[in-house]
Design an enzyme around this catalytic site. Structure first.
Site, PDB file in Angstrom:
ATOM      1  N   SER A   1       0.810  -1.217   0.000  1.00 14.86           N
ATOM      2  CA  SER A   1       0.000   0.000   0.000  1.00 14.86           C
ATOM      3  C   SER A   1       0.843   1.266   0.000  1.00 14.86           C
ATOM      4  CB  SER A   1      -0.945   0.011   1.195  1.00 14.86           C
ATOM      5  OG  SER A   1      -0.255   0.369   2.353  1.00 14.86           O
TER       6      SER A   1
ATOM      7  N   LYS B   1       0.548   4.621   7.007  1.00 13.10           N
ATOM      8  CA  LYS B   1      -0.055   5.445   5.955  1.00 13.10           C
ATOM      9  C   LYS B   1       0.494   6.859   6.046  1.00 13.10           C
ATOM     10  CE  LYS B   1      -3.221   2.389   4.607  1.00 13.10           C
ATOM     11  NZ  LYS B   1      -2.506   1.278   4.090  1.00 13.10           N
TER      12      LYS B   1
END
Lengths: 212, 193
Positions: free
Chosen positions: B66, B112
């Site tokens: 990701s 993230k």
């Protein structure tokens, strides 16, 4: 130098030649074990004082300034990840990371909850990985009715029992014991009946995911 | 090694001496106490290491697609900084790489990038894949908007919305392995006028 170190660490010396304990070494003896104490508190059980009225009448039932002290179990949450409806838990506030809240879990992921006034929708399905939490006193509580379902990752520990005041020492009331309350007029019996009513009211607002 | 050598070796003599000493009055009890104390000390030492990695910083491995191309799919070691946000809880910056507990699965830890801070208005998904590209949200108090750099393979705020700051464990400080791509991560957000 080396001789002194060896003396210090040799185990089988007679007690009489032990160096005299200074004040510093006595403090150090306690500080030294600090990491173990902190880790045991972090992963097993710890005590916390509960302030605020949002869990009345379960915690802090009277309006005095006295605060309840309760025992919280972090092992059940951190390691076993086990929590269920009706558990009283502490969680980090979703609105302010420095605050910790004490609330009751009302619904688990997938459950349908009938919300209370400040919430904008009448009914809500709790999403995956989230829970619906509420205080026992609906008017003084910042709970899911204000900010919606909260992530289960925010849950920190589960309350085991009240430690202080001693008059209320013990486990929180269980629904099974509440059902067996006799219909007397003693204040404790009335309180138990009210508790059972609140329990039934909470139950009536939740449709469990396994039921539909 | 011949048996005679072993008997004469220093280690053996040392061990024998200790065993003989155990027969002194009270010595066995003392030895048992020492073993117990020493094992408690070892436990205490590991607790101290654990607390350091929990509160100050640690090296950890990363995996998952990701955050491509900032972080590779696997095989990288990074340094987590857990102290900054603890000491200065208001130091969240747009563009920081953060490590947090997943809001939808409390067993998982995710990494993230911070896109938005409380009060910002965010377009949920400019590409229009996960939400209509006209949908905007204002981030509530105490929340942040996070997103993976590889938006095609990332489950992030586009799916579960703003994330409470209380889930953030720390920020990514540097990559130390592989050495050819070692970097110190800095917030690379630019303000456009």
């Amino acid at each position: 130098m080396l001789k002194r170190i060896l003396e210090r660490f040799s185990r089988l010396r007679p007690t009489t030649d032990r160096p005299k304990k200074t004040r510093q070494s006595r403090v150090w003896r306690y500080v030294y074990w600090g990491p173990t104490v902190v880790v045991l508190g972090q992963y097993f059980y710890n005590l916390k004082t509960v302030s605020g009225r949002s869990m009345q009448p379960t915690l802090n039932p009277d309006s005095s300034l006295r605060k309840d002290i309760a025992l919280f179990d972090r092992f059940a949450i951190h390691t076993l990840q086990r929590f269920q409806r009706e558990d009283i838990v502490t969680l980090k506030s979703p609105e302010n990371p420095e605050r910790t809240l004490v609330k009751r879990i009302i619904a688990l992921p997938g459950d349908l909850v009938k919300t209370l006034p400040p919430y904008k929708e009448a009914e809500v399905v709790v999403p995956t990985g989230h829970v619906w939490i509420e205080g026992d006193e609906p008017f003084r509580s910042d709970d899911s009715n204000r900010f919606g379902p909260v992530s289960a990752s925010l849950i920190d520990s589960r309350m085991v029992c009240v430690i202080w005041p001693l008059s209320r020492f013990g486990l929180p009331q269980q629904s099974t014991t509440l059902q067996a309350v006799s219909p007397g007029d003693h204040p404790s019996q009335r309180a138990a009946r009210a508790e059972f009513e609140r329990y039934r009211w909470r139950q009536s607002r939740v449709v469990r995911s396994t039921d539909f | 090694m011949a048996a005679g050598d072993m008997v004469r070796s220093r280690a053996f003599v040392w061990m024998l001496e200790r065993l003989v000493r155990l027969r002194e009055p009270g010595a066995a009890k003392q030895a048992a106490r020492n073993v117990a104390l020493r094992s408690f000390k070892v436990f205490n030492f590991f607790c101290a290491i654990h607390l350091f990695t929990d509160y100050v910083g640690r090296a950890s491995t990363m995996e998952g697609p990701s955050m491509l191309p900032t972080l590779a799919n696997e095989g990288e070691i990074v340094i987590e900084d857990r102290l900054t946000y603890r000491l200065w809880p208001n130091s969240f910056t747009r563009g920081d790489l953060v490590i947090l507990k997943s809001p939808i699965d409390s067993n998982r830890v995710i990494c993230k990038r911070i896109i938005g801070l409380p009060g910002d208005t965010i377009c949920v998904d400019p590409t229009g894949e996960k939400a209509p590209s006209t949908e905007h949200v204002v981030i509530p108090k105490g929340h942040i908007w996070i997103s993976g750099d590889n938006s095609a393979y990332s489950r992030d705020s586009r799916e579960y919305g703003p994330v409470p700051m209380a889930l953030v464990r720390g920020r990514l400080y540097a990559r130390v392995w592989p050495p050819s791509t070692a970097t110190i991560f800095r917030s690379n957000a630019r303000r456009l006028e």
